[in-house]
Design an enzyme around this catalytic site. Structure first.
Site, PDB file in Angstrom:
ATOM      1  N   CYS A  97      78.745  41.822 -53.103  1.00 58.32           N
ATOM      2  CA  CYS A  97      77.484  42.573 -52.940  1.00 58.32           C
ATOM      3  C   CYS A  97      77.762  43.988 -52.431  1.00 58.32           C
ATOM      4  O   CYS A  97      77.105  44.950 -52.843  1.00 58.32           O
ATOM      5  CB  CYS A  97      76.567  41.869 -51.944  1.00 58.32           C
ATOM      6  SG  CYS A  97      76.165  40.185 -52.410  1.00 58.32           S
ATOM      7  N   ASP A 141      55.013  51.363 -67.916  1.00 62.10           N
ATOM      8  CA  ASP A 141      53.733  50.632 -68.046  1.00 62.10           C
ATOM      9  C   ASP A 141      53.741  49.330 -67.242  1.00 62.10           C
ATOM     10  O   ASP A 141      52.824  48.518 -67.368  1.00 62.10           O
ATOM     11  CB  ASP A 141      53.415  50.356 -69.529  1.00 62.10           C
ATOM     12  CG  ASP A 141      54.425  49.410 -70.183  1.00 62.10           C
ATOM     13  OD1 ASP A 141      55.374  48.956 -69.495  1.00 62.10           O
ATOM     14  OD2 ASP A 141      54.268  49.119 -71.387  1.00 62.10           O
TER      15      ASP A 141
HETATM   16  C1  BEZ Z   1      79.885  38.085 -52.388  1.00 58.84           C
HETATM   17  O1  BEZ Z   1      79.073  38.991 -52.407  1.00 58.84           O
HETATM   18  O2  BEZ Z   1      81.088  38.295 -52.326  1.00 58.84           O
HETATM   19  C2  BEZ Z   1      79.420  36.657 -52.443  1.00 58.84           C
HETATM   20  C3  BEZ Z   1      78.184  36.306 -51.936  1.00 58.84           C
HETATM   21  C4  BEZ Z   1      77.768  34.960 -51.995  1.00 58.84           C
HETATM   22  C5  BEZ Z   1      78.611  34.015 -52.560  1.00 58.84           C
HETATM   23  C6  BEZ Z   1      79.833  34.389 -53.103  1.00 58.84           C
HETATM   24  C7  BEZ Z   1      80.240  35.724 -53.045  1.00 58.84           C
END
Ligand code: BEZ
Length: 221
Positions: free
Chosen positions: A46, A138
């Site tokens: 993330c 829209d």
């Molecule tokens: C990650 O962002 O590395 C991750 C998040 C949840 C589960 C597995 C990986």
């Protein structure tokens, strides 16, 4: 099952974010929206994804697109994590260029069908998958993709899709496999041979064993 179909109106939900509380349609103004969810703050994949989005903001702005992210963490968690995201992007700011929604009660995550039952937090509550929604001015949903937690997204592909959506909204073409902006396009099957000649004078019809003249290539209009 909760979730949205292509063409559905994207919900005008009231959201709590790192940039205040607002309704999603107000945030969009009359622009396009890329709405992304991620499983959790302070996780490795993330962090690479939301960091990469910072660097791509000028590309999204060029296309009249706003970005918003979401996870089930609270605003305080998001604010702490933003420092890591900016560091990852080499950005000196303490602010993030786009808001992150805090969907702590998972109301929007459930409504949009983004929950991944295989990924749970420390309390055993399910987390959000890596969803991408592209919403047109829209407010209609134009694209929806869902990635598992272990696979980071490719935001260059999201930009490529936006280029295709914005082109095909106004021109009677579709974009073929691996198309990039400026590349050859396909004349829509609904366009007659006569109309194709007038709209796309440079188009060519490829020969196929079936003898059907449906494979029509044209320079990008
Ligand atoms: C990650 O962002 O590395 C991750 C998040 C949840 C589960 C597995 C990986």
């Amino acid at each position: 099952m909760p979730g949205l179909n292509l063409g559905d109106e994207f919900p005008n939900a009231q959201v709590e974010t790192t940039k205040g509380n607002f309704k999603l349609h107000d945030y969009m103004e009359d622009k396009w929206l890329v709405f992304c969810s991620h499983p959790a703050d302070y996780t490795p994949v993330c962090t690479t994804e939301l960091g990469a989005l910072i660097a791509l903001i000028p590309e999204f702005e060029k296309r009249n697109v706003k970005i918003i992210a979401l996870s089930c963490d609270g605003v305080d968690s998001h604010h702490g994590w933003i420092k890591d995201l900016n560091a990852q992007a080499g950005c000196p700011s303490n602010e993030l260029l786009y808001p992150i929604i805090a969907d702590k009660d998972r109301e929007l995550a459930v409504k949009l069908g983004m929950i991944d039952p295989l990924e749970k937090d420390a309390q055993g509550l399910p987390l959000t998958a890596r969803a991408v929604f592209i919403v047109a001015p829209d407010k209609k949903l134009k694209l929806s993709i869902l990635y598992p937690a272990t696979t980071g997204r490719n935001f260059n592909e999201v930009l490529r899709v936006i280029d295709s959506l914005q082109l095909t909204l106004h021109k009677k073409v579709a974009t073929p496999v691996n198309w990039q902006n400026g590349g050859e396009c396909m004349v829509l099957p609904t366009v007659s041979a006569q109309e194709a000649s007038s709209l796309f004078p440079q188009h060519r019809v490829a020969e196929v064993p079936s003898g059907k003249g449906y494979l029509r290539f044209t320079p990008q209009p």
